[in-house]
Structure formats: structure tokens, C-alpha cells
Design an enzyme around this catalytic site. Structure first.
Site, short mmCIF file in Angstrom:
data_model
loop_
_atom_site.label_atom_id
_atom_site.label_comp_id
_atom_site.label_asym_id
_atom_site.label_seq_id
_atom_site.Cartn_x
_atom_site.Cartn_y
_atom_site.Cartn_z
N ARG A 12 54.01 25.92 -45.42
CA ARG A 12 54.60 26.83 -44.20
C ARG A 12 53.40 27.04 -43.31
O ARG A 12 52.24 26.77 -43.51
CB ARG A 12 54.80 28.44 -44.99
CG ARG A 12 55.94 28.60 -45.66
CD ARG A 12 56.13 29.83 -46.30
NE ARG A 12 55.45 30.41 -47.49
CZ ARG A 12 54.45 31.32 -47.36
NH1 ARG A 12 54.45 31.89 -46.20
NH2 ARG A 12 53.90 31.77 -48.33
N ARG A 34 52.57 27.19 -53.91
CA ARG A 34 52.93 27.80 -55.14
C ARG A 34 54.68 27.16 -55.45
O ARG A 34 54.96 27.04 -56.54
CB ARG A 34 53.04 29.35 -55.43
CG ARG A 34 51.45 29.73 -55.75
CD ARG A 34 51.30 31.10 -55.38
NE ARG A 34 51.56 31.37 -54.03
CZ ARG A 34 51.42 32.59 -53.49
NH1 ARG A 34 51.17 33.60 -54.39
NH2 ARG A 34 51.64 32.98 -52.26
N GLY A 86 45.47 30.58 -47.49
CA GLY A 86 44.88 31.95 -47.74
C GLY A 86 45.67 32.97 -47.93
O GLY A 86 46.84 32.99 -48.07
N TYR A 149 39.09 40.61 -47.34
CA TYR A 149 39.76 39.47 -46.82
C TYR A 149 38.46 38.92 -45.80
O TYR A 149 38.03 37.83 -46.01
CB TYR A 149 40.78 39.79 -46.00
CG TYR A 149 41.38 38.47 -45.33
CD1 TYR A 149 42.11 37.35 -45.72
CD2 TYR A 149 41.28 38.44 -43.79
CE1 TYR A 149 42.52 36.55 -44.93
CE2 TYR A 149 41.65 37.30 -43.04
CZ TYR A 149 42.40 36.42 -43.50
OH TYR A 149 42.92 35.40 -42.74
N1 LIG Z 1 48.04 33.71 -39.14
C1 LIG Z 1 47.08 34.23 -38.45
O1 LIG Z 1 47.12 34.79 -37.63
C2 LIG Z 1 45.66 33.58 -38.75
C3 LIG Z 1 44.64 34.04 -38.25
C4 LIG Z 1 43.18 33.69 -38.88
C5 LIG Z 1 43.42 32.96 -39.95
N2 LIG Z 1 44.28 32.53 -40.57
C6 LIG Z 1 44.28 31.68 -41.89
O2 LIG Z 1 45.11 30.40 -41.55
C7 LIG Z 1 45.17 29.94 -42.73
C8 LIG Z 1 46.97 29.68 -42.73
O3 LIG Z 1 47.38 30.98 -42.51
P1 LIG Z 1 49.13 30.99 -42.19
O4 LIG Z 1 49.20 32.18 -41.19
O5 LIG Z 1 49.45 29.88 -42.02
O6 LIG Z 1 49.48 31.49 -43.80
P2 LIG Z 1 51.02 31.66 -44.24
O7 LIG Z 1 52.06 31.50 -43.35
O8 LIG Z 1 51.06 32.89 -45.34
O9 LIG Z 1 50.95 30.26 -45.28
C9 LIG Z 1 50.05 30.13 -46.29
C10 LIG Z 1 50.29 28.98 -47.10
O10 LIG Z 1 49.30 29.09 -48.17
C11 LIG Z 1 50.28 28.97 -49.60
N3 LIG Z 1 49.60 29.84 -50.51
C12 LIG Z 1 49.35 30.92 -50.49
N4 LIG Z 1 48.72 31.47 -51.68
C13 LIG Z 1 48.75 30.36 -52.36
C14 LIG Z 1 48.16 30.25 -53.81
N5 LIG Z 1 47.79 31.31 -54.27
N6 LIG Z 1 48.33 29.04 -54.28
C15 LIG Z 1 48.58 27.81 -53.46
N7 LIG Z 1 49.05 28.02 -52.17
C16 LIG Z 1 49.08 29.36 -51.72
C17 LIG Z 1 51.48 29.34 -49.12
O11 LIG Z 1 52.45 28.79 -49.88
P3 LIG Z 1 53.26 29.51 -51.25
O12 LIG Z 1 53.14 31.03 -50.87
O13 LIG Z 1 54.44 29.03 -51.57
O14 LIG Z 1 52.08 29.31 -52.41
C18 LIG Z 1 51.63 28.87 -47.81
O15 LIG Z 1 52.00 27.32 -47.64
C19 LIG Z 1 44.98 30.88 -43.72
O16 LIG Z 1 43.57 30.41 -44.39
C20 LIG Z 1 44.67 32.19 -43.22
O17 LIG Z 1 43.77 33.20 -43.79
C21 LIG Z 1 45.58 32.78 -40.11
#
Ligand SMILES: NC(=O)c1ccc[n+]([C@@H]2O[C@H](COP(=O)([O-])OP(=O)(O)OC[C@H]3O[C@@H](n4cnc5c(N)ncnc54)[C@H](OP(=O)(O)O)[C@@H]3O)[C@@H](O)[C@H]2O)c1
Length: 241
Positions: A12, A34, A86, A149
Site C-alpha cells: 500500500r 503482513r 513504517g 515515532y
Molecule cells: N504518509 C505520510 O504522510 C508520511 C510522511 C512522512 C513519512 N512517511 C513514512 O513513509 C513510509 C510509508 O508510509 P505510508 O504512508 O505509505 O504508510 P501506509 O500507507 O500505512 O503503508 C505501510 C506499509 O507498510 C506495511 N507494514 C506496516 N507495518 C508492518 C509490519 N509490522 N510488518 C510488515 N509490513 C508492515 C503495510 O502493510 P501491512 O499493514 O499489510 O503489513 C503497508 O504496506 C513510512 O515509513 C512512513 O513512516 C509517511
């Protein structure tokens, strides 16, 4: 033989967009999360043997180390690691349970370290590689409700700088990409009021798109950034400037 990328959390959000871009550009991609979903099934159908997904929870360090070995066994090399998976939990620090703090550190700091170690060993065997760690602007500016975080992401940035010093002689570059707010499941709960506030405080007056963050990942993975290592690239429309 096309290059091989390992992307954590590729089902995702940003991780999925990184996988799709790299596959479209001819990389072979190994990713995990997961749980599988339709996007994983679509990628399997479209890219066949150039795509690998398996179920891994990054909190299970044995599973995580096994993943790097599986990828090397299947694809024969590892050229790029994008430490993307994350977890964000928002709550005032004084009421945050210790287990929550542990989860923030396990998923956002310890897991990327363990995966980097597993992948770096195979990059060394192949003569070099690139590691891109995904941090957050919470690592560089204080915000209420995200102390644990933020601490983990700041640790990830420090980890990247020291790792770059160790791995440079092995021709492995290590950089950190530090995004501001972008739309994903992680930020789906952010209220309209907070979204307006973020937009107002951003010099460019809008949110970044996932595609813009992917552009920066691809740049750090490419030969165009061949002399950049140990650095943090902030991509946030200027909100931290
Ligand atoms: N969105 C923002 O505004 C933002 C801003 C700054 C930084 N970030 C960083 O960017 C990165 C991606 O964020 P996103 O917004 O794309 O997140 P997201 O939409 O919540 O997607 C997270 C991904 O990581 C997987 N994941 C989460 N926990 C896991 C675990 N315990 N084991 C294995 N896989 C796991 C999820 O799949 P499953 O749940 O199926 O495991 C999913 O594929 C992260 O590191 C986040 O901290 C995001």
C-alpha cells in the site's frame, strides 16, 4: 540481468508506488507486508517471476532476516533496499503505553537496521548497492503526539549517516529520504482542520504527491546520485525550512 530491489511494506501507500515504478522501469522487485491485497495480486499477474511478495511482519526479526536470504536465493543479487515499512501511532506521550513505544522503535528503527544488515551482506557479494531509508519530518521538527515515532525516525537518520561511513568502501551508498505529509492509509485519520494547517504552513501551499516522493526514491537509487551518500533529502514543500 536486471537489477533487484527489496522494498519493505510494498502492499500500500508509498511502498506500493515505489514497487510499481521500479517494476515499470525494468527492475525485479521483492517486497513484503503482513497481508496481501489486490495490488499484490495485480503485480503478481503482471510481472510474474520479476515480482516477489511474501508475508512478513517486521517485528519478527527471524522472518525478516529470512526474507533477505529468500530474495538472494530467488533473484541471485540485491542492488537496492528501500526501507519503507513504517508505523505511526499518535497519542500524547504521558499516556502512551510502553508497548506502543516499543512498537514504534521495533517497526521504524530496529527492523530497518536488521533488513539493512541482511541486504548489505548480499550487496557486498555483488560489488555494491544502494540503501534508501524512509524517515519523516517528525524526525527533524517537534510535533505533539508523535514523540516515540519521531525518536525512532531520528534514530533511523543517524543510523544512515554512520552506516554510509562503514559501507562506502564496499561501494554501498546509504541515504535517508524524509517526506512531509502525503495522502495514504497512514494519514487517512488526519482531520480537515489539521490538513488545512499543514497546507497553510507549507511554502508551496499544497501536499506532496506519492509520485513526487517516488521520484526522489528513484533519484537516490540511480546513477544520477552516484556521489551522494550519508545524506538526508527532505521532500516537504518547504514546511521545515
Ligand atoms: N504518509 C505520510 O504522510 C508520511 C510522511 C512522512 C513519512 N512517511 C513514512 O513513509 C513510509 C510509508 O508510509 P505510508 O504512508 O505509505 O504508510 P501506509 O500507507 O500505512 O503503508 C505501510 C506499509 O507498510 C506495511 N507494514 C506496516 N507495518 C508492518 C509490519 N509490522 N510488518 C510488515 N509490513 C508492515 C503495510 O502493510 P501491512 O499493514 O499489510 O503489513 C503497508 O504496506 C513510512 O515509513 C512512513 O513512516 C509517511
Amino acid at each position: 540481468m536486471s537489477r533487484v530491489a527489496v522494498v519493505s511494506g510494498g502492499s500500500r501507500g508509498l511502498g506500493l508506488a515505489v514497487c510499481e515504478r521500479l517494476l515499470a522501469e525494468g527492475w525485479r522487485v521483492a517486497t513484503f507486508s503482513r497481508t496481501p491485497n489486490e495490488a499484490v495480486e495485480r503485480a503478481r499477474d503482471k510481472y510474474g517471476a520479476d515480482y516477489h511478495w511474501s508475508p512478513v511482519d517486521v517485528r519478527d526479526l527471524t522472518q525478516l532476516r529470512g526474507f533477505a536470504k529468500t530474495v538472494h536465493g530467488e533473484f541471485g543479487r540485491v542492488d537496492l533496499l528501500v526501507n519503507n515499512a513504517g508505523l505511526l501511532h499518535q497519542e500524547l506521550f504521558v499516556t502512551t503505553a510502553v508497548q506502543r513505544m516499543q512498537d514504534m522503535v521495533s517497526v521504524n528503527l530496529l527492523a530497518p537496521m536488521v533488513l539493512a544488515q541482511g541486504c548489505a551482506r548480499f550487496m557486498m557479494l555483488g560489488g555494491g548497492g544502494v540503501i534508501v531509508n524512509i524517515s519523516s519530518i517528525n524526525a527533524v521538527r517537534g510535533y505533539r503526539g508523535v514523540a516515540a515515532y519521531a525518536a525512532a525516525k531520528a534514530g533511523l537518520e543517524a543510523f544512515g549517516r554512520s552506516l554510509a561511513r562503514e559501507l562506502g568502501p564496499a561501494n554501498i551508498r546509504v541515504n535517508t529520504l524524509t517526506p512531509g505529509f502525503f495522502d495514504s492509509d497512514m494519514t487517512a485519520g488526519v482531520t480537515g482542520e489539521n490538513r488545512d494547517r499543514i497546507r497553510r504552513r507549507t511554502p508551496l501551499g499544497r501536499f506532496g504527491t506519492t509520485a513526487e516522493v517516488v521520484d526522489a526514491v528513484v533519484f537516490l537509487a540511480s546513477a544520477q546520485s552516484g556521489f551522494i551518500t550519508g545524506q538526508t533529502l527532505i521532500i516537504d514543500g518547504g514546511i521545515t525550512c
